[in-house]
Design an enzyme around this catalytic site. Structure first.
Site, PDB file in Angstrom:
ATOM      1  N   TYR A  97      -2.446  23.382  44.642  1.00 37.81           N
ATOM      2  CA  TYR A  97      -3.737  22.996  44.061  1.00 37.81           C
ATOM      3  C   TYR A  97      -3.446  22.267  42.763  1.00 37.81           C
ATOM      4  O   TYR A  97      -2.651  22.728  41.943  1.00 37.81           O
ATOM      5  CB  TYR A  97      -4.582  24.240  43.798  1.00 37.81           C
ATOM      6  CG  TYR A  97      -5.916  23.969  43.123  1.00 37.81           C
ATOM      7  CD1 TYR A  97      -6.927  23.275  43.789  1.00 37.81           C
ATOM      8  CD2 TYR A  97      -6.161  24.419  41.829  1.00 37.81           C
ATOM      9  CE1 TYR A  97      -8.156  23.049  43.171  1.00 37.81           C
ATOM     10  CE2 TYR A  97      -7.390  24.189  41.211  1.00 37.81           C
ATOM     11  CZ  TYR A  97      -8.380  23.501  41.882  1.00 37.81           C
ATOM     12  OH  TYR A  97      -9.586  23.278  41.275  1.00 37.81           O
TER      13      TYR A  97
ATOM     14  N   LYS B  33      -3.738  25.651  30.974  1.00 41.26           N
ATOM     15  CA  LYS B  33      -3.703  27.114  30.913  1.00 41.26           C
ATOM     16  C   LYS B  33      -3.024  27.663  29.638  1.00 41.26           C
ATOM     17  O   LYS B  33      -3.663  27.665  28.592  1.00 41.26           O
ATOM     18  CB  LYS B  33      -3.100  27.672  32.201  1.00 41.26           C
ATOM     19  CG  LYS B  33      -3.992  27.256  33.393  1.00 41.26           C
ATOM     20  CD  LYS B  33      -3.773  27.959  34.698  1.00 41.26           C
ATOM     21  CE  LYS B  33      -4.917  27.615  35.638  1.00 41.26           C
ATOM     22  NZ  LYS B  33      -4.547  26.991  36.887  1.00 41.26           N
TER      23      LYS B  33
ATOM     24  N   ASP C  78       3.471  19.473  38.357  1.00 41.56           N
ATOM     25  CA  ASP C  78       2.221  20.054  37.881  1.00 41.56           C
ATOM     26  C   ASP C  78       2.546  21.458  37.370  1.00 41.56           C
ATOM     27  O   ASP C  78       2.644  22.405  38.145  1.00 41.56           O
ATOM     28  CB  ASP C  78       1.182  20.095  39.007  1.00 41.56           C
ATOM     29  CG  ASP C  78      -0.138  20.692  38.529  1.00 41.56           C
ATOM     30  OD1 ASP C  78      -0.211  21.111  37.352  1.00 41.56           O
ATOM     31  OD2 ASP C  78      -1.088  20.739  39.333  1.00 41.56           O
TER      32      ASP C  78
HETATM   33  C1  LIG Z   1      -5.329  25.682  37.407  1.00 42.10           C
HETATM   34  C2  LIG Z   1      -4.539  24.568  37.900  1.00 42.10           C
HETATM   35  C3  LIG Z   1      -4.994  23.235  37.833  1.00 42.10           C
HETATM   36  C4  LIG Z   1      -6.371  22.886  37.388  1.00 42.10           C
HETATM   37  O1  LIG Z   1      -6.596  23.211  36.059  1.00 42.10           O
HETATM   38  P1  LIG Z   1      -8.143  23.334  35.562  1.00 42.10           P
HETATM   39  O2  LIG Z   1      -7.981  23.576  34.093  1.00 42.10           O
HETATM   40  O3  LIG Z   1      -8.709  24.488  36.309  1.00 42.10           O
HETATM   41  O4  LIG Z   1      -8.797  22.062  35.872  1.00 42.10           O
HETATM   42  C5  LIG Z   1      -4.140  22.236  38.226  1.00 42.10           C
HETATM   43  N1  LIG Z   1      -2.917  22.501  38.681  1.00 42.10           N
HETATM   44  C6  LIG Z   1      -2.439  23.760  38.763  1.00 42.10           C
HETATM   45  C7  LIG Z   1      -1.055  23.989  39.251  1.00 42.10           C
HETATM   46  C8  LIG Z   1      -3.235  24.831  38.394  1.00 42.10           C
HETATM   47  O5  LIG Z   1      -2.766  26.073  38.537  1.00 42.10           O
END
Ligand SMILES: *Cc1c(COP(=O)(O)O)cnc(C)c1O
Length: 419
Positions: free
Chosen positions: A144, A267, A239
């Site tokens: 994701y 995060k 990511d």
């Molecule tokens: C949480 C997450 C996102 C999205 O971040 P948001 O702040 O919720 O938009 C993208 N990539 C990864 C790997 C994530 O865990």
């Protein structure tokens, strides 16, 4: 356990907010329950509107590496409040913050701050396309990357929980720019390059997958992605929105010793406030406006409160590198001795208990888990004061605020279920 007030808040919420929540997995649909409405948090614990308290392994879905209301973060936000909440103009704090990110994650030679992980991945992908002049993007099933249109193809997290394969509202032509391949499968990536090599702008990957549950990279997987991107002139995007400052101070790229071209963070770097970042090779990042032709902007980007909170988080981690040993030890204790029929995947303080006896190495194997049994386990734990992610396809997080006692209580509650 009473959830009366949460139930009535949910009823009200459903009338004004789709599904009653501002992000899908919060609705507890996958486990058929009422989500506790949270009123406060302290350290590793949260309390709900009915006065129930829980040991929190969601930690706001990853950001709260130091737990709720860490004093250093609260005090930094307080200081920033003294001078203003937003200027929409450059500030010294942003420069220092970018320097600190680069110091911890050296591949991020240049950094741009944004407000969410979604914005970070969307922007990184745009820059990769602008830099290469190519359109296609390779992603992996079950990963994701936020709710970026073209990346919502075979995505994990809430889509996996709700069984949504590909979302409504994304034009076919956007989805067609994405090639989704099985995680950990290098032959699949080689084949994609054989077929479309000259059109692939980027590979985007969670270097430790967290959004189909925790799935570590197989030995050699990240190395091969690095090698294939270099050979074919594609941009390798890690990511690290979840793994950045989580699995090591320098993220998964430090833990596994791979240097991506671009990285996204989110995060943890916000210390609980909304901030994210993307960055990487200077020659690629120089393509971002106003130095280059790739447009990306944000009214609240580099927001003073969020930067202050994030800076306090990074300073705290830099001052106490042993935090990572504590996290490792606590998470290892939590994940020791899985019962028969359960496969535990863990990388640092990210973990998932999969209800399957088979190894989980990709989305296909994750989906073989017994989600009905997971739902029973989830409610058993909730009633014993343990707040886990309400989905088989999410990672859990241990924070530095979790004590040995918290872990012991959690393990005892889980043993009771399996007995
Ligand atoms: C949480 C997450 C996102 C999205 O971040 P948001 O702040 O919720 O938009 C993208 N990539 C990864 C790997 C994530 O865990």
């Amino acid at each position: 356990m009473q959830l009366t007030r949460s139930q009535s808040l949910l009823d009200r919420a459903r009338r004004v907010i789709p599904g009653g929540v501002n992000s899908p997995v919060r609705a507890f649909r996958g486990v058929g329950g009422v989500p506790p409405f949270i009123t406060r948090g302290q350290g590793a614990h949260i309390e709900d509107a009915d006065g129930n308290s829980y040991i929190d392994y969601v930690c706001s879905w990853g950001p709260l590496l130091l737990g709720h209301r860490h004093p250093a973060i609260l005090s930094a936000i307080g200081d920033a409040l003294e001078t203003g909440t937003s200027f929409g103009a450059p500030t010294e704090r942003e420069v220092v913050f970018a320097e600190k990110i680069r110091a911890a994650v050296p591949s991020m030679e240049m950094v741009r701050l944004v407000n969410s992980g979604t914005e970070a991945t969307m922007s990184a992908l745009r820059v990769a396309r602008g830099f290469t002049g190519r359109d296609l993007c390779v992603k992996f099933e079950g990963c994701y990357h936020g709710h970026v249109d073209s990346l919502l193809v075979k995505a994990g997290s809430g889509l996996a929980t709700l069984g949504i394969a590909d979302t409504a509202g994304v034009p076919e032509s956007f989805a067609a720019t994405t090639i989704a391949l099985p995680y950990n499968s290098i032959p699949a990536v080689e084949e994609a390059f054989r077929l479309h090599g000259a059109r692939i702008a980027a590979i985007i990957v969670e270097p430790v997958a967290g959004n189909m549950g925790c799935v570590p990279p197989a030995p050699g997987f990240l190395e091969s992605l690095r090698e294939l991107c270099t050979r074919h002139g594609a941009v390798l995007i890690f990511d690290e929105v979840m793994t950045g400052f989580r699995v090591a101070p320098g993220g998964a790229q430090q833990r596994y010793g791979i240097r991506p071209d671009l990285t996204t963070l989110g995060k943890v770097i916000g210390g609980g406030l909304p901030i994210a970042a993307y960055g990487g090779r200077a020659d690629i990042m120089e393509k971002v406006a106003p130095s280059g032709p790739v447009y990306q902007a944000g009214t609240l980007s580099g927001n003073p409160l969020a930067v202050a909170a994030g800076m306090a988080m990074l300073d705290e981690l830099a001052a106490n590198p042993s935090v990572y040993d504590v996290l490792e030890a606590r998470a290892a204790a939590l994940c020791a001795d899985p019962p028969p029929g359960v496969t535990v995947n863990r990388v640092g303080s990210m973990f998932t208990f999969f209800f399957t006896s088979h190894p989980v190495t990709d989305y296909e194997s994750a989906r073989r888990s017994d989600t009905a049994k997971f739902a029973r386990f989830f409610h058993h734990m909730l009633e014993r004061g343990v707040y886990l992610a309400p989905s088989q396809f999410e990672a859990g997080f241990v924070s530095a605020a979790h004590t040995g006692e918290d872990i012991a209580h959690t393990v005892a509650a889980a043993r009771e279920f399996f007995a």
